[in-house]
Structure formats: structure tokens, C-alpha cells
Design a protein around this motif. Structure first.
Motif, PDB file in Angstrom:
ATOM      1  N   GLU A  79       2.955  20.575  67.340  1.00  0.00           N
ATOM      2  CA  GLU A  79       2.630  21.789  68.071  1.00  0.00           C
ATOM      3  C   GLU A  79       1.530  22.571  67.352  1.00  0.00           C
ATOM      4  O   GLU A  79       1.406  22.509  66.137  1.00  0.00           O
ATOM      5  CB  GLU A  79       3.875  22.669  68.219  1.00  0.00           C
ATOM      6  CG  GLU A  79       4.964  22.036  69.062  1.00  0.00           C
ATOM      7  CD  GLU A  79       6.241  22.847  69.035  1.00  0.00           C
ATOM      8  OE1 GLU A  79       6.680  23.271  70.105  1.00  0.00           O
ATOM      9  OE2 GLU A  79       6.786  23.049  67.930  1.00  0.00           O
ATOM     10  N   ASN A  80       0.780  23.341  68.117  1.00  0.00           N
ATOM     11  CA  ASN A  80      -0.321  24.109  67.537  1.00  0.00           C
ATOM     12  C   ASN A  80       0.175  25.131  66.516  1.00  0.00           C
ATOM     13  O   ASN A  80      -0.475  25.378  65.504  1.00  0.00           O
ATOM     14  CB  ASN A  80      -1.111  24.811  68.643  1.00  0.00           C
ATOM     15  CG  ASN A  80      -2.437  25.358  68.136  1.00  0.00           C
ATOM     16  OD1 ASN A  80      -3.223  24.640  67.522  1.00  0.00           O
ATOM     17  ND2 ASN A  80      -2.675  26.634  68.370  1.00  0.00           N
ATOM     18  N   VAL A  81       1.358  25.714  66.770  1.00  0.00           N
ATOM     19  CA  VAL A  81       1.894  26.711  65.836  1.00  0.00           C
ATOM     20  C   VAL A  81       2.187  26.085  64.472  1.00  0.00           C
ATOM     21  O   VAL A  81       2.075  26.759  63.440  1.00  0.00           O
ATOM     22  CB  VAL A  81       3.153  27.385  66.420  1.00  0.00           C
ATOM     23  CG1 VAL A  81       4.342  26.425  66.460  1.00  0.00           C
ATOM     24  CG2 VAL A  81       3.524  28.643  65.644  1.00  0.00           C
ATOM     25  N   PRO A 106       1.501  24.453  72.645  1.00  0.00           N
ATOM     26  CA  PRO A 106       1.317  25.649  71.828  1.00  0.00           C
ATOM     27  C   PRO A 106       2.402  25.833  70.771  1.00  0.00           C
ATOM     28  O   PRO A 106       2.117  26.244  69.645  1.00  0.00           O
ATOM     29  CB  PRO A 106       1.347  26.788  72.846  1.00  0.00           C
ATOM     30  CG  PRO A 106       2.158  26.242  73.993  1.00  0.00           C
ATOM     31  CD  PRO A 106       1.816  24.787  74.042  1.00  0.00           C
ATOM     32  N   SER A 111       7.796  29.561  73.784  1.00  0.00           N
ATOM     33  CA  SER A 111       6.781  28.780  74.502  1.00  0.00           C
ATOM     34  C   SER A 111       7.409  27.848  75.528  1.00  0.00           C
ATOM     35  O   SER A 111       8.623  27.629  75.539  1.00  0.00           O
ATOM     36  CB  SER A 111       5.947  27.968  73.511  1.00  0.00           C
ATOM     37  OG  SER A 111       6.756  27.002  72.861  1.00  0.00           O
ATOM     38  N   ASP A 114       4.519  21.518  76.970  1.00  0.00           N
ATOM     39  CA  ASP A 114       3.379  21.042  77.746  1.00  0.00           C
ATOM     40  C   ASP A 114       3.595  19.566  78.066  1.00  0.00           C
ATOM     41  O   ASP A 114       3.319  18.691  77.241  1.00  0.00           O
ATOM     42  CB  ASP A 114       2.093  21.248  76.952  1.00  0.00           C
ATOM     43  CG  ASP A 114       0.829  20.988  77.764  1.00  0.00           C
ATOM     44  OD1 ASP A 114       0.840  20.027  78.552  1.00  0.00           O
ATOM     45  OD2 ASP A 114      -0.145  21.739  77.606  1.00  0.00           O
TER      46      ASP A 114
END
Length: 369
Positions: A79-81, A106, A111, A114
């Protein structure tokens, strides 16, 4: 000439047999992973290819558990986090290569998974914690056509049966069952050791303690605390916040802290800067506290980063034990113990990095950084 025919025929037959033996192996469906049915922490029955070679882990704490079970080398996206905020997460300090993996969403406690990005990395299984309930897990599985397995930290992390079940489930699916069993046994041994050291201390002989500036979806000042604070529970500490009758994160009034006036105060170092700034504005409040006047103010490494860093929470428990009950923990070197825990669970001693990022285990001063 007739004598040579059997030799030629034999050679041709042998060649045909060799080619025939090779042909089916190249196209054999035997390379498809066998499947097994598991029951996840939402009670869902899911059919999984085992051992899964390509995995992703989304939601608070899922990737951490995968790393504990030696599954980091199977992760194909994060995940981006996780990629953008590795600080405070020992599992990423120990496995920095994970931050170079493709982004699969994300991330974050609120969240939404996706589905498109998750499917793009073609994992064999999606592990997810906290983000989805039973219905949403089924929906994500339908959208991606990839098995979704729900994990859980339960309500009593770091020592919770749901944590143990989640670790064992990951181990079974990734082919690391032995390792999962070792991790569960290690966590249980830590819990037993902490309790054994403190179980016979009479309540009236225990110092009254408080932890402030605990993170709760962000950094907070000294008013942020926790009833049934896990490191205190682990060592049978006398937490004044437990007198509220609540459980979990709470915000208290300053006057309440003055009335409790604990003997020892721990500060979560993620919020230490806020406490020091507040001290400049309200020195009289802090100087009225017994723990500040007597120098009984100590730093704790924050462990709530994308839910509970189990390793750091246990290390915090040992440090709190050393401060509160020096006789019972006289054999413990807190920094060394922290590295023992990180080494076992993650394969690397990362205490020094955590101490550089936050301050480490030490007495605190509110007037100096």
C-alpha cells in the motif's frame, strides 16, 4: 543390412520415448498449485492455492504479520501508506526492499481496497486486516477473482488469540507453518515471562502509573492515554486510567491527571514534542505533578503505527517493568531485550534505528529536546 534394422528401429523407439516423456511435462497441469479450504477470521470458507507464492497484505497490520512469518519475499505489492511512511514500523526497517514494490492501493485505516490495482500484480491470495467485514471481503474477492483472507488483531494485542490464529493461517497458506508455530510460541512465552515476574506483587505495593501522549489517528498531548494499556496489562501495572472503567484510547481532563497524581509517568515519544511545547505554555501544571517533581518521567517507543507493532509493544512492556519493578526486572537490559525481540520476529535488530527516530528508552526532560 537386415541386421542393422533392429538397431535403427530401437534408436527411433528410444528417441520417441524420450520425446514423449518430455512432452507431457511441459504442458502438464501438475504445475498448478493444489488448493485447500481454510476458514478466515471472519468465519468465511475460502479456497486457496497452497503454498501461495505471490501474496499481498492490505489494511492495518496485515503486512506486519506476514513479515513475522517470513513471508516478505512472497509480497508482490504494498500500500502507498506503507511505502511513504515506513518510520515507526520495524517490519519495514527490517525489510526495506518492500518499499520498492508496486503500489496496490492507498492504504490507511479508513481506506477502500483498490480492486484493480490489487488484481494487476496477480497475487495468489490477498490478506486483509481491519479494512473489510465479511460482506466486503466477499465483494473484493468477486471483483478481483483472487482469494481474500481476513486476519485480525483481536482486542488484546499483542497477546490475543486472534493474532495467533492469523499468524497460523498465514503460515499454512504460505507454506511457513513451522515458522508460524515458532512465532506463536515465542509470543506466549513473552506473555508468561512478563506475568510471572509481577503476579505476586501486592497491589498496594505497586507504584501508580500513567502513560500520556499516546497516538490515536495522529499525535496528541499528555491528555491522550489508554485504559487497559497493553504493556501495563502485561506486567500487572497499576494504571490510574483503569479507574475510569473504560478500555482503549481516551482523552482525559488535565484536572483528572492532577487528582490522580501518579508516581510514574511514561510519555509516548511520538507525542513528546507536543508535551514539551505545552510545558512551555503551562509549566505550573507539569511542575505540580509528583512524577515531574521527582524525575519519574520516562520515554516509551510508540508502537501504534498502522495498528499494534507487536514487537515494540512487548519491548515497551519490558522497559516499563524495568522502571516500575526494578528488582523483578534487574536482569533485563531494555535496549538489548528490544533487539532480541526484533531479531526473533523480524530477523534484524532495529532498536538503534527506532531510538534514533523517537528517542529510545530513557528518562525524559520537558525542558530539553
Amino acid at each position: 543390412m537386415f541386421k542393422r534394422i533392429p538397431i535403427v528401429v530401437t534408436a527411433l523407439l528410444l528417441m520417441f520415448m524420450i520425446l514423449a516423456g518430455c512432452g507431457p511435462q511441459a504442458t502438464s497441469p501438475g504445475s498448478v498449485l493444489p488448493k485447500t479450504r481454510i476458514t478466515d477470521l471472519e468465519g468465511r470458507e475460502v479456497e486457496i492455492p497452497v503454498p501461495a507464492d505471490k501474496i499481498v497484505a492490505i489494511g492495518p497490520g496485515a503486512l506486519r504479520l506476514v513479515c513475522y512469518v517470513n513471508g516478505a519475499d512472497k509480497v508482490v505489492g504494498i500500500e502507498n501508506v506503507e511505502k511513504q511512511k515506513p518510520t515507526g514500523k520495524p517490519y519495514l526497517l527490517a525489510n526495506p526492499e518492500l518499499t520498492s514494490k508496486p503500489v496496490i492501493g492507498p492504504g490507511g485505516p479508513d481506506s477502500t481496497p483498490d480492486a484493480e490495482k490489487l488484481a494487476s500484480v496477480q497475487p495468489d491470495v490477498i490478506f486483509v486486516a481491519s479494512l473489510v467485514d465479511r460482506g466486503h471481503a466477499d465483494e473484493l474477492q468477486a471483483k478481483t477473482n483472487i482469494p481474500v483472507v481476513v486476519l485480525s488483531y483481536g482486542k488484546l494485542a499483542p497477546f490475543d488469540e486472534d493474532v495467533y490464529k492469523s499468524l497460523q493461517l498465514i503460515g499454512k497458506i504460505t507454506g511457513n507453518e513451522k515458522r508460524a508455530g515458532e512465532v506463536v510460541a515465542y509470543l506466549k512465552n513473552c506473555q508468561q515471562d512478563l506475568k510471572a515476574r509481577t503476579k505476586d506483587i501486592p497491589e498496594e505495593k505497586k507504584p501508580r502509573v500513567y502513560v500520556g501522549a499516546l497516538g490515536m489517528k495522529g499525535a496528541h498531548g499528555i491528555e491522550s492515554t489508554q485504559a487497559q494499556y497493553p504493556p501495563f496489562v502485561a506486567i500487572n501495572a497499576r494504571n490510574v486510567a483503569d479507574e475510569t472503567g473504560k478500555r482503549g484510547s481516551i482523552m482525559i481532563d488535565r484536572e483528572k491527571l492532577l487528582s490522580w497524581d501518579p508516581d510514574i509517568i511514561f510519555i509516548d515519544e511520538a507525542g513528546l514534542g507536543l508535551v514539551q511545547e505545552d510545558y512551555k505554555k503551562n509549566p505550573q501544571f507539569y511542575q505540580s505533578l509528583k512524577a515531574v517533581k521527582t524525575g519519574q518521567l520516562y520515554g516509551q517507543i510508540p508502537y501504534n503505527y498502522y495498528t499494534t507493532n507487536i514487537d515494540t509493544a512487548i519491548a515497551d512492556a519490558y522497559y516499563a517493568g524495568k522502571v516500575i519493578y526494578p528488582e523483578q526486572f534487574k536482569d533485563v537490559d531494555p535496549a538489548g531485550k528490544a533487539d532480541d525481540i526484533y531479531q526473533f520476529l523480524l530477523g534484524k535488530p532495529v532498536y538503534d534505528q527506532m531510538a534514533r527516530d523517537f528517542g529510545g528508552f530513557k528518562k525524559l526532560s520537558l525542558t530539553t529536546p
